[in-house]
Write an enzyme that holds these catalytic residues in place. Structure first.
Site, mmCIF file in Angstrom:
data_model
loop_
_atom_site.group_PDB
_atom_site.id
_atom_site.type_symbol
_atom_site.label_atom_id
_atom_site.label_comp_id
_atom_site.label_asym_id
_atom_site.label_seq_id
_atom_site.Cartn_x
_atom_site.Cartn_y
_atom_site.Cartn_z
ATOM 1 N N LYS A 197 -2.315 -1.589 -3.663
ATOM 2 C CA LYS A 197 -3.168 -0.405 -3.594
ATOM 3 C C LYS A 197 -2.344 0.852 -3.714
ATOM 4 C CE LYS A 197 -6.139 1.889 -0.315
ATOM 5 N NZ LYS A 197 -6.553 1.948 1.049
ATOM 6 N N LYS A 241 0.853 -1.187 0.000
ATOM 7 C CA LYS A 241 0.000 0.000 0.000
ATOM 8 C C LYS A 241 0.887 1.233 0.000
ATOM 9 C CE LYS A 241 -3.596 2.258 2.756
ATOM 10 N NZ LYS A 241 -4.489 2.106 3.926
HETATM 11 C C1 PBG Z 1 -7.460 3.245 5.741
HETATM 12 C C2 PBG Z 1 -7.753 3.179 4.294
HETATM 13 C C3 PBG Z 1 -7.562 4.160 3.300
HETATM 14 C C4 PBG Z 1 -8.154 3.664 2.136
HETATM 15 C C5 PBG Z 1 -8.655 2.403 2.451
HETATM 16 N N1 PBG Z 1 -8.364 2.107 3.775
HETATM 17 C C6 PBG Z 1 -7.054 5.508 3.352
HETATM 18 C C7 PBG Z 1 -5.686 5.867 3.726
HETATM 19 O O1 PBG Z 1 -4.765 5.053 3.815
HETATM 20 O O2 PBG Z 1 -5.548 7.053 3.971
HETATM 21 C C8 PBG Z 1 -8.229 4.388 0.828
HETATM 22 C C9 PBG Z 1 -9.260 3.923 -0.108
HETATM 23 C C10 PBG Z 1 -9.554 4.834 -1.236
HETATM 24 O O3 PBG Z 1 -8.905 5.868 -1.480
HETATM 25 O O4 PBG Z 1 -10.494 4.494 -1.961
HETATM 26 N N2 PBG Z 1 -6.208 3.029 6.177
#
Ligand code: PBG
Length: 312
Positions: free
Chosen positions: A232, A179
């Site tokens: 992601k 991520k």
């Molecule tokens: C939480 C999380 C995030 C997303 C999913 N789970 C946001 C982040 O890391 O700030 C983002 C999902 C999206 O942008 O659609 N940790």
């Protein structure tokens, strides 16, 4: 002929649809930067779930928005918390819909970070403890799969042993393995009220330039017992999806995030692009790169598109 020789096919079976559920009553709020996506209170959720199940989408991924926040995100492990209530509601009324819970703290902490703050930064190991409490509470509520998204090192090993310790041997884990610290999360942070109040997430999310590190992260999660590995965001990281598909035999998921959704919806609204065309082409590219599972806000639109195509 094209149908016979086509190498990559999208299907509704590939999609997971994210849902935002807010504590309270009578709430059905459009998220302005994500047209078509809403925040619901539990009492308003049924029509949305009817639509998801009628379209044949196999699974939903839950995000909770609590009424009050604190500095550790205690409500995340409250058996009467919003996510726990939603899990029980869906499993009772829509038993065939798979329910996946996002496991994190950023929507529940007043500072908006994904764990416990110590000084200026998140304390990795103290946060692991709370992740396990949260996961066990979701498990007791009857969730079908947990998806820890906070990027704390050692999460998968801790969660696996916590689950096994309480005899949840069969509950799978989808790891947010790779991520990136991405600007594409902007609209989500508005939707889930999870923007950090100070600093950024660069100390726990990854540097977008790092490809080899992505493999290391995925290897940790694989070794620790992850059942599904996720990349992601999706579109700017197709090379990472392809790397993981080559190297690992777990199913590979990707998260087609909020900013990717918002850009297509905005350009479509301006009349600058063919929205459905760009949507289907970008989802197809994720699958071609190697994703077996696509988490996407387009799930309903794409399912409808595929239905119309086959009925032609
Ligand atoms: C939480 C999380 C995030 C997303 C999913 N789970 C946001 C982040 O890391 O700030 C983002 C999902 C999206 O942008 O659609 N940790």
């Amino acid at each position: 002929m094209r149908r016979l020789v086509g190498e990559t096919k999208l299907s509704v079976d590939d999609f997971i649809y994210p849902l935002f559920i807010e504590e309270g009553k009578d709430i059905e709020t459009e998220i302005s930067s994500m047209p078509g996506i809403k925040r619901f209170s539990l009492d308003k959720l049924s029509p949305e779930l009817d639509e998801v199940t009628t379209l044949g989408i196999p699974a939903v991924l839950l995000f909770g928005i609590p009424r009050s926040k604190d500095n550790t995100g205690q409500e995340t492990w409250d058996d009467e918390g919003i996510i726990q209530k939603v899990i029980r509601f869906i499993k009772k009324n829509y038993p065939n819909l798979m329910v996946i819970s996002d496991v994190c703290f950023c929507e529940y902490t007043d500072h908006g970070h994904c764990g416990i703050i110590e000084g200026e930064d998140v304390d990795n190991d103290k946060t692991l403890n709370n992740i396990c409490k949260q996961v066990l509470s979701h498990a007791r509520a009857g969730v079908d799969m947990v998806a820890p998204s906070g990027m704390m090192d050692g999460t998968i090993a801790s969660v696996r042993s916590a689950l096994d310790g309480k005899r949840f041997y069969d509950l799978p884990i989808m790891a947010y393995s790779v991520k990136y610290a991405s600007a594409f999360y902007g609209p989500f942070r508005d939707a889930a009220e999870s923007k950090p109040s100070f600093g950024d997430r660069n100390t726990y999310q990854m540097d977008p330039g790092n490809r080899r590190e992505g493999m290391r992260k995925a290897k940790f999660d694989s070794d620790e017992g992850a059942d599904i590995l996720m990349v992601k965001p999706a579109l700017s990281y197709l090379d990472i999806i392809s790397d993981l598909k080559e190297q690992f035999d777990q199913p590979i998921a990707c998260y087609n995030v909020s900013g990717e959704y918002a850009m297509i919806k905005a350009a479509e609204k301006e009349g600058w692009i063919d929205g459905p065309g760009v949507m289907m082409e970008s989802l197809l590219s994720m699958k071609r790169a190697g994703a077996d599972i696509i988490i996407t806000y387009f799930a309903k639109d794409a399912a409808r598109f595929l239905q119309n195509k086959t009925s032609q």
